[in-house]
Structures are given as C-alpha cells and as structure tokens.
Design a protein around this motif. Structure first.
Motif, PDB file in Angstrom:
ATOM      1  N   LEU A 231      80.321-108.885  38.853  1.00  0.00           N
ATOM      2  CA  LEU A 231      79.012-108.972  39.425  1.00  0.00           C
ATOM      3  C   LEU A 231      78.272-108.268  39.051  1.00  0.00           C
ATOM      4  N   ASP A 232      77.083-109.346  38.449  1.00  0.00           N
ATOM      5  CA  ASP A 232      76.153-109.401  37.711  1.00  0.00           C
ATOM      6  C   ASP A 232      75.321-108.236  37.817  1.00  0.00           C
ATOM      7  N   ILE A 233      74.813-107.104  36.952  1.00  0.00           N
ATOM      8  CA  ILE A 233      73.193-106.105  37.353  1.00  0.00           C
ATOM      9  C   ILE A 233      72.716-105.923  36.193  1.00  0.00           C
ATOM     10  N   GLN A 234      71.249-105.712  36.764  1.00  0.00           N
ATOM     11  CA  GLN A 234      69.890-105.372  35.463  1.00  0.00           C
ATOM     12  C   GLN A 234      69.501-104.289  36.348  1.00  0.00           C
ATOM     13  N   SER A 245      71.813 -95.209  38.366  1.00  0.00           N
ATOM     14  CA  SER A 245      72.725 -96.038  39.558  1.00  0.00           C
ATOM     15  C   SER A 245      74.019 -95.996  39.446  1.00  0.00           C
ATOM     16  N   GLY A 246      74.727 -97.077  40.507  1.00  0.00           N
ATOM     17  CA  GLY A 246      76.706 -96.349  40.816  1.00  0.00           C
ATOM     18  C   GLY A 246      77.099 -97.517  41.623  1.00  0.00           C
ATOM     19  N   VAL A 247      77.899 -98.269  41.056  1.00  0.00           N
ATOM     20  CA  VAL A 247      78.720 -99.012  41.830  1.00  0.00           C
ATOM     21  C   VAL A 247      80.514 -98.076  42.309  1.00  0.00           C
ATOM     22  N   PHE A 248      79.865 -97.822  43.945  1.00  0.00           N
ATOM     23  CA  PHE A 248      81.036 -97.014  44.856  1.00  0.00           C
ATOM     24  C   PHE A 248      81.761 -97.676  45.214  1.00  0.00           C
ATOM     25  N   PHE A 249      83.641 -97.546  45.106  1.00  0.00           N
ATOM     26  CA  PHE A 249      84.259 -98.281  46.161  1.00  0.00           C
ATOM     27  C   PHE A 249      84.829 -96.863  46.544  1.00  0.00           C
ATOM     28  N   ARG A 250      86.577 -97.683  47.649  1.00  0.00           N
ATOM     29  CA  ARG A 250      87.014 -96.445  48.928  1.00  0.00           C
ATOM     30  C   ARG A 250      86.076 -95.703  49.300  1.00  0.00           C
ATOM     31  N   GLY A 251      84.585 -96.472  49.576  1.00  0.00           N
ATOM     32  CA  GLY A 251      83.541 -95.044  50.412  1.00  0.00           C
ATOM     33  C   GLY A 251      83.975 -95.415  51.860  1.00  0.00           C
ATOM     34  N   PRO A 252      83.484 -94.080  52.204  1.00  0.00           N
ATOM     35  CA  PRO A 252      84.241 -94.399  53.887  1.00  0.00           C
ATOM     36  C   PRO A 252      83.035 -94.583  54.340  1.00  0.00           C
ATOM     37  N   VAL A 253      83.801 -95.759  55.755  1.00  0.00           N
ATOM     38  CA  VAL A 253      82.038 -96.006  56.104  1.00  0.00           C
ATOM     39  C   VAL A 253      81.100 -95.883  56.746  1.00  0.00           C
ATOM     40  N   GLY A 254      79.971 -95.172  56.335  1.00  0.00           N
ATOM     41  CA  GLY A 254      79.111 -94.641  56.487  1.00  0.00           C
ATOM     42  C   GLY A 254      79.097 -93.637  56.393  1.00  0.00           C
ATOM     43  N   VAL A 255      79.535 -92.802  54.959  1.00  0.00           N
ATOM     44  CA  VAL A 255      78.826 -91.988  54.131  1.00  0.00           C
ATOM     45  C   VAL A 255      78.655 -91.953  52.834  1.00  0.00           C
ATOM     46  N   THR A 355      62.629 -93.740  40.993  1.00  0.00           N
ATOM     47  CA  THR A 355      62.236 -94.725  39.829  1.00  0.00           C
ATOM     48  C   THR A 355      63.571 -95.909  39.598  1.00  0.00           C
ATOM     49  N   THR A 356      63.924 -95.714  40.845  1.00  0.00           N
ATOM     50  CA  THR A 356      64.979 -96.849  41.019  1.00  0.00           C
ATOM     51  C   THR A 356      64.270 -98.627  41.216  1.00  0.00           C
ATOM     52  N   ASN A 357      64.952 -99.521  40.357  1.00  0.00           N
ATOM     53  CA  ASN A 357      64.286-101.133  40.359  1.00  0.00           C
ATOM     54  C   ASN A 357      65.873-101.464  40.049  1.00  0.00           C
ATOM     55  N   MET A 358      66.253-101.641  40.544  1.00  0.00           N
ATOM     56  CA  MET A 358      67.727-101.876  40.163  1.00  0.00           C
ATOM     57  C   MET A 358      68.263-104.209  41.232  1.00  0.00           C
ATOM     58  N   PHE A 359      68.536-104.537  40.198  1.00  0.00           N
ATOM     59  CA  PHE A 359      69.099-105.985  40.655  1.00  0.00           C
ATOM     60  C   PHE A 359      71.033-106.370  40.597  1.00  0.00           C
ATOM     61  N   PHE A 360      70.766-106.737  41.467  1.00  0.00           N
ATOM     62  CA  PHE A 360      72.162-107.006  41.953  1.00  0.00           C
ATOM     63  C   PHE A 360      72.858-108.344  42.122  1.00  0.00           C
ATOM     64  N   LYS A 361      74.058-109.521  41.614  1.00  0.00           N
ATOM     65  CA  LYS A 361      73.714-110.533  41.765  1.00  0.00           C
ATOM     66  C   LYS A 361      75.467-110.901  41.589  1.00  0.00           C
ATOM     67  N   ASN A 362      75.890-112.114  41.826  1.00  0.00           N
ATOM     68  CA  ASN A 362      76.800-112.511  42.096  1.00  0.00           C
ATOM     69  C   ASN A 362      77.913-112.079  41.817  1.00  0.00           C
ATOM     70  N   ILE A 363      77.784-111.466  43.293  1.00  0.00           N
ATOM     71  CA  ILE A 363      79.146-110.267  43.884  1.00  0.00           C
ATOM     72  C   ILE A 363      80.451-111.228  44.643  1.00  0.00           C
ATOM     73  N   ASN A 364      81.063-110.529  43.760  1.00  0.00           N
ATOM     74  CA  ASN A 364      82.453-111.713  44.775  1.00  0.00           C
ATOM     75  C   ASN A 364      83.853-110.862  44.055  1.00  0.00           C
ATOM     76  N   ILE A 365      84.772-110.725  44.565  1.00  0.00           N
ATOM     77  CA  ILE A 365      85.892-109.891  44.876  1.00  0.00           C
ATOM     78  C   ILE A 365      87.299-110.620  45.424  1.00  0.00           C
ATOM     79  N   GLN A 366      87.759-110.514  44.822  1.00  0.00           N
ATOM     80  CA  GLN A 366      89.420-111.255  44.870  1.00  0.00           C
ATOM     81  C   GLN A 366      90.202-109.971  44.795  1.00  0.00           C
ATOM     82  N   PRO A 367      90.743-109.862  45.710  1.00  0.00           N
ATOM     83  CA  PRO A 367      91.324-108.378  47.044  1.00  0.00           C
ATOM     84  C   PRO A 367      92.714-108.538  46.828  1.00  0.00           C
ATOM     85  N   TYR A 368      93.649-107.784  46.426  1.00  0.00           N
ATOM     86  CA  TYR A 368      94.966-107.799  46.530  1.00  0.00           C
ATOM     87  C   TYR A 368      95.550-107.099  46.865  1.00  0.00           C
TER      88      TYR A 368
END
Length: 371
Positions: A231-234, A245-255, A355-368
């Motif tokens: 993904l692209d981040i600004q 900011s942060g990109v989290f993964f393996r987060g429990p749904v809705g937590v 103060t957050t002002n983050m942009f994210f684009k081109n978010i692409n994934i290849q699951p194993y």
C-alpha cells in the motif's frame, strides 16, 4: 503507540458496516522490493558451511564444502530478477519457492542451474523468473529456461557448489509480487468497516483513503492470515511534528487496536535515520525497531508487508526495515505486543490522535492461504 483496551464483544456488536464486501479487482503487477540491500545479510539466512558475506555491493561466497543462502521470507506469485557472477567452471543454483529442508531435487523447489564455462561467457548472468500459480517462466541471459516448481510458496536462495575453487557473487536481487487483489477501490469505503464511537473521520479524496482526527480505526470486512500486502501511504505532518499511525494485521474483527502493528512514524533522533523514534515506520510495534526511517513527511511511500506464520517482514520504498519472527506463546488477548497472534484477522488502519491526517491508496493483497 499505546494500546487502548476495549471489550471486544461490545465493539463487535456496535460495528458500523459502511458497505458490503469490496468487489475484487486483479492487480497483476506490484511494486519492486530489494531482497538484498547491497550492504548486509539482513533478511537472509546462511545454511551449510559456505561463508556467505556482503562485499562490494554483492552477496559473495568463495569457500566452503557447500550450502546456500536463503531469504527469511517466503514468496508465492512473483517476478524475480538477479545478476550472478561465477569463476570459470564454477556453478550455482538459483532457487525459488524453495523449502529449507531436504534436497531441492526432491522437495519441490524450483532451481535454475548456472555453469560458467572455462573460457568466455558473460561476466554477470541475468536471471529472471515469473511464477504465477502453476505457470513458471524463466530466462537465463535472455534465453528461455525449462524449469518447474512443485511448491506454491517458498524461499528465494542461491547455492554454493564446492568445485574448481568456486567463487560466486550475486547482486541486484529484486522481486515484485504479482497476481494481487485490490481491497480498496479508490472511490468509496466499500469493503471496510469503521469501529464506532471514536473520533477519527474517514473519507475518500482524490483516489485515496483519508483519515483525520483520532483516535479511530477502519478495518477490512475480510480476514487474512498469511499474505503479501502493499500500500501507498502519505503522512501529512512536518519534520518538526511528524504524525503517528499504523497498519495493523491479524486483528480480531471489531476489536480496537489489536493484532500486530506495522508502525507509521517518520521520526528519528539526532538527525540520524538509523535511530527511529517509537519504533519508526515499518517497525513491528512493541517488538522490533525499524533499522532505518526511510520515508519523509508529506511524501508518498510504499510499504510492503509479508506475513507468514510467525514471521513478519516489512519493506519501505523497497528497502527492508524489519524482520521479526514471533516465537512467544499465543497472546491471551490477541495483542501482538504481548505474544503470538495466530490469526486470521482484519487489516486495519489507525487514526491515532487529533493531529492525524493520513492518506492510503493502492491497497493490494496476495493471500498465501491455500497456496
């Protein structure tokens, strides 16, 4: 950043669904990453007694009875390029989708064998591999090479064969994932869910997801365990006041703010990018600092995250900044700072503070998963 605890059941019941699952869109070509940084063995493991080293911008080996060097990360569908130099009559094997155990001829690894003639031959051999599902195409010095791989996911590596006082050098080892799927359509927030009752505001501007204010969280409607994510981040802060900011993964749904976090913080101390503050962009928050803060506030950068079992590696603008293997017991609350989180889980993006002002684009994934 500091984790904020919240009862998972309440958050799940209150989850705000913006839209249904996103329409999958194929993205054939991802962004290139450097598997070798030209200076160190970071991201590589040596097997056998062949003493591989980083020297003069190349991976080199000049002695030993045999062995090989392999990436610490596994890859599934990709394009790989590399340059290989051999002394006269020496040979090597370029391995891909390789297993660490057993002999490559028996464990389903793909191998391109290169033999340097006694006289003549190119100084540097050009190797290219495109692996997409069961389809494997490869070239050596521009000529097609018949090769196959019985494995769907595996390591990239280079072999050292002890013969004729062999000398082997490898450089410009680059890879880009292919056959990815877009999980953000650049038009609206379809396929993403917002954790309610938080201060962050989410919108789409000029094809990018914008997060302002905080704290808050937006997460994928789907869950993922092992994958390559790009993904692209600004971060629209300043050098004096970088954002968080942060990109989290393996987060429990809705937590809120659980799973693992790949940090986004372009801040460092003493003017030295090798001294990240608060783990630094690409650091595994709570576990491993980024070894270098690559991006700058206000500029777009590309983050590549490879997650595979207990291993997570991150590249920023193609440079590998972290390489974390989690050997701890399973976390009792799915908190990647306190223990192993097996997943699967959501991928979520963080609004950290006012103060957050983050942009994210081109978010692409290849699951194993299933490969």
């Amino acid at each position: 950043m500091r984790s904020i605890r919240r009862t998972g059941v309440v958050a799940l019941l209150a989850l705000t669904l913006l839209a249904g699952p996103a329409t999958a869109q194929a993205v054939d070509e991802g962004s290139w990453i450097d598997l070798f940084d030209g200076e160190t063995l970071f991201g590589w493991t040596v097997f056998g007694d062949a003493p591989w080293a980083a020297q003069d911008g190349a991976l080199v080996c000049n002695s030993g009875s045999g062995g090989w060097i392999a990436t610490t990360s596994r890859f599934a569908d990709f394009e790989l390029t590399a340059k290989v130099k051999l002394s006269p009559e020496a040979s090597t094997g370029v391995a891909f989708r390789a297993a660490l155990e057993g002999h490559p001829s028996e464990n389903g690894s793909g191998v391109i064998t290169i033999v340097q003639p006694k006289e003549g031959g190119p100084e540097w051999h050009d190797v290219s591999v495109i692996a997409k599902g069961d389809a494997i195409t490869a070239t050596l010095d521009g000529q097609p090479v018949a090769v196959k791989a019985g494995r769907k996911v595996g390591y990239i590596g280079f072999q050292y064969h002890h013969n004729n006082d062999a000398q082997v050098a490898v450089k410009d080892v680059k890879l880009r994932p292919i056959a990815l799927t877009s999980i953000f359509n650049g038009k609206d927030l379809s396929g993403w869910n917002i954790i309610p009752d938080r201060k962050s505001e989410f919108s789409v501007k000029d094809g990018a997801m914008n997060i302002v204010n905080g704290n808050g969280q937006i997460e994928t409607a789907g869950t993922y365990k092992d994958f390559v994510l790009q993904l692209d981040i600004q971060a629209n802060g300043t050098l004096e006041k970088p954002l968080n900011s942060g990109v989290f993964f393996r987060g429990p749904v809705g937590v809120f703010w659980k799973g693992y976090e790949s940090q986004v913080r372009n801040e460092f101390t003493d003017g030295d990018r090798t001294k990240p503050k608060d783990y630094g962009t690409g650091g595994n928050y709570g576990n491993q600092d980024a070894r270098k803060v690559v991006p700058t506030e206000g500029e777009w950068f590309t983050k590549t995250i490879v997650v595979d079992g207990g291993h997570a590696a991150v590249w920023v603008n193609g440079y590998q900044v972290s390489d974390f293997t989690d050997t701890r017991p399973v976390s009792d609350n799915a908190d990647g700072k306190s223990g192993y989180v097996p997943g699967p889980g959501t991928i979520h993006l963080q609004g950290h503070d006012p103060t957050t002002n983050m942009f994210f684009k081109n978010i692409n994934i290849q699951p194993y998963d299933g490969k």
